[in-house]
Design a protein around this motif. Structure first.
Motif, PDB file in Angstrom:
ATOM      1  N   PHE A   1      -6.427  -4.028  -3.552  1.00 10.05           N
ATOM      2  CA  PHE A   1      -4.988  -4.275  -3.638  1.00 10.05           C
ATOM      3  C   PHE A   1      -4.574  -4.605  -5.074  1.00 10.05           C
ATOM      4  CE2 PHE A   1      -1.320  -7.225  -3.233  1.00 10.05           C
ATOM      5  CZ  PHE A   1      -0.412  -6.320  -2.711  1.00 10.05           C
TER       6      PHE A   1
ATOM      7  N   LEU B   1       0.335   4.833   1.642  1.00  9.01           N
ATOM      8  CA  LEU B   1       0.938   3.795   0.813  1.00  9.01           C
ATOM      9  C   LEU B   1       2.007   4.382  -0.108  1.00  9.01           C
ATOM     10  CD1 LEU B   1      -2.171   1.660  -0.221  1.00  9.01           C
ATOM     11  CD2 LEU B   1      -0.219   0.866   1.116  1.00  9.01           C
TER      12      LEU B   1
ATOM     13  N   TYR C   1       0.407  -2.504   2.777  1.00 12.27           N
ATOM     14  CA  TYR C   1      -1.038  -2.497   2.527  1.00 12.27           C
ATOM     15  C   TYR C   1      -1.788  -3.245   3.624  1.00 12.27           C
ATOM     16  CZ  TYR C   1      -5.512  -3.267   0.227  1.00 12.27           C
ATOM     17  OH  TYR C   1      -6.848  -3.310  -0.060  1.00 12.27           O
TER      18      TYR C   1
ATOM     19  N   TYR D   1      -4.540  -1.522  -7.000  1.00 11.49           N
ATOM     20  CA  TYR D   1      -3.389  -0.710  -6.628  1.00 11.49           C
ATOM     21  C   TYR D   1      -2.124  -1.198  -7.330  1.00 11.49           C
ATOM     22  CZ  TYR D   1       0.025   1.690  -3.689  1.00 11.49           C
ATOM     23  OH  TYR D   1       1.061   2.472  -3.247  1.00 11.49           O
TER      24      TYR D   1
END
Length: 329
Positions: free
Chosen positions: A71, A296, A28, A74
């Motif tokens: 993040f 990702l 990331y 995610y």
């Protein structure tokens, strides 16, 4: 299965948790540090980039949120096995990866099978006939394979076997309008399309297997139990295959585990050259499209694939050498 082996497998599984978290964080951060994003790419394709249009795009792709917030979201989605959505392809990342993982696994397994079987066979012959003309030829072949870049080998195979000889197809996994994959004709056609990319990817690793097998065989040849087997009157072929090769396979198994990550990386180049519809080609296209969610997802899945394959190699190694599971060296 012994209790020590069960505890060993359990320890290795627990070690995967921090490894996976570090992989997600590192991937990331690196992708966020890369210049440009999907909004820049789509604005460039449209031929205009007004501030209002750029703001709308960044809001649509959640690019206007702080990096830490994105993040955390995610990670929260990962707990629900949600890899996000690819706006470029218009479908969930998990579904997109599921359509590409089969060709990549087929290419990787075919390549490692060719490299292992061919490399071990040539390594055994080279060690068995050490110093002969056959040993010199095999050593020269392995040196050439070790020094040849993957992309150059792939291009040369295309030039020779696809352009000049017209024996094998040069791109894709099947022909347009070809027979279905479930039929015998379809399987044979996909096999023909697989030969060149699998041989290209296996060429470099086959050379490494030759060197490792030859070195391990020569080392085992000098041990006492080999001299004892010869003194008992066993044939040289039986000594080589039953006693020497069996003990020389341990470093070969270790080598297989170490090569899995580089093999997956090499598949990106190979899939790009031969237009093979796998994860490598998908990641290559996602880089230029700045599809962060897709990148990702591909990197995370590829990393998990390599980690799990290495776990399987470690378990196999523990079966071959019980001292590993028992914590002894």
């Amino acid at each position: 299965m012994s209790s020590s082996l069960v505890h060993y497998i359990g320890r290795r599984l627990l070690q995967l948790i921090p490894i996976v978290l570090l992989i997600v964080l590192a991937t990331y951060v690196l992708l966020r540090l890369a210049p440009g994003d999907m909004a820049d790419v789509m604005a460039g394709e449209s031929g205009s980039a007004t501030p209002e249009y750029m703001a709308e795009l960044r809001s649509q792709f959640n690019l206007d949120l702080p990096a830490s917030t994105v993040f955390i979201n995610y990670l929260r989605n990962l707990l629900h096995l949600d890899l996000g959505y690819s706006f470029r392809h218009g479908m969930p990342v998990a579904d997109l990866i599921a359509t590409r993982v089969g060709p990549t696994l087929l290419l990787m397994l075919s390549s490692i099978l060719i490299a292992a079987l061919g490399g071990i066979t040539l390594g055994v012959l080279s060690a068995r006939y050490r110093g002969s003309w056959l040993d010199e030829v095999i050593s020269a072949f392995s040196t050439i394979g070790f020094a040849t870049p993957v992309f150059w080998a792939g291009l040369m195979l295309i030039v020779v076997f696809s352009i000049h000889l017209r024996w094998l197809p040069s791109a894709g996994m099947s022909s347009i309008g070809g027979p279905p994959a479930t039929s015998l004709e379809g399987l044979l056609e996909r096999g023909k399309h697989l030969i060149l990319p699998a041989s290209t990817l296996a060429f470099f690793y086959l050379s490494i297997y030759v060197r490792i097998t030859r070195s391990a065989m020569l080392e085992v040849y000098g041990l006492d139990f080999v001299r004892t087997a010869r003194a008992k009157g066993l044939s040289e072929l039986r000594v080589s295959l039953r006693h020497v090769l069996r003990n020389a396979l341990l470093p070969v198994v270790t080598l297989t585990g170490l090569q899995l990550a580089s093999l997956l990386g090499g598949s990106i180049v190979t899939e790009t050259i031969f237009s093979w519809p796998g994860l490598g080609r998908l990641a290559f296209d996602a880089v230029f499209q700045r599809d962060i969610n897709l990148l990702l997802g591909v990197f995370l899945f590829s990393s998990l694939l390599v980690v799990l394959m290495n776990l399987m190699v470690d378990i196999l190694y523990a079966f071959l050498d019980p001292r590993i599971a028992g914590g002894r060296t």
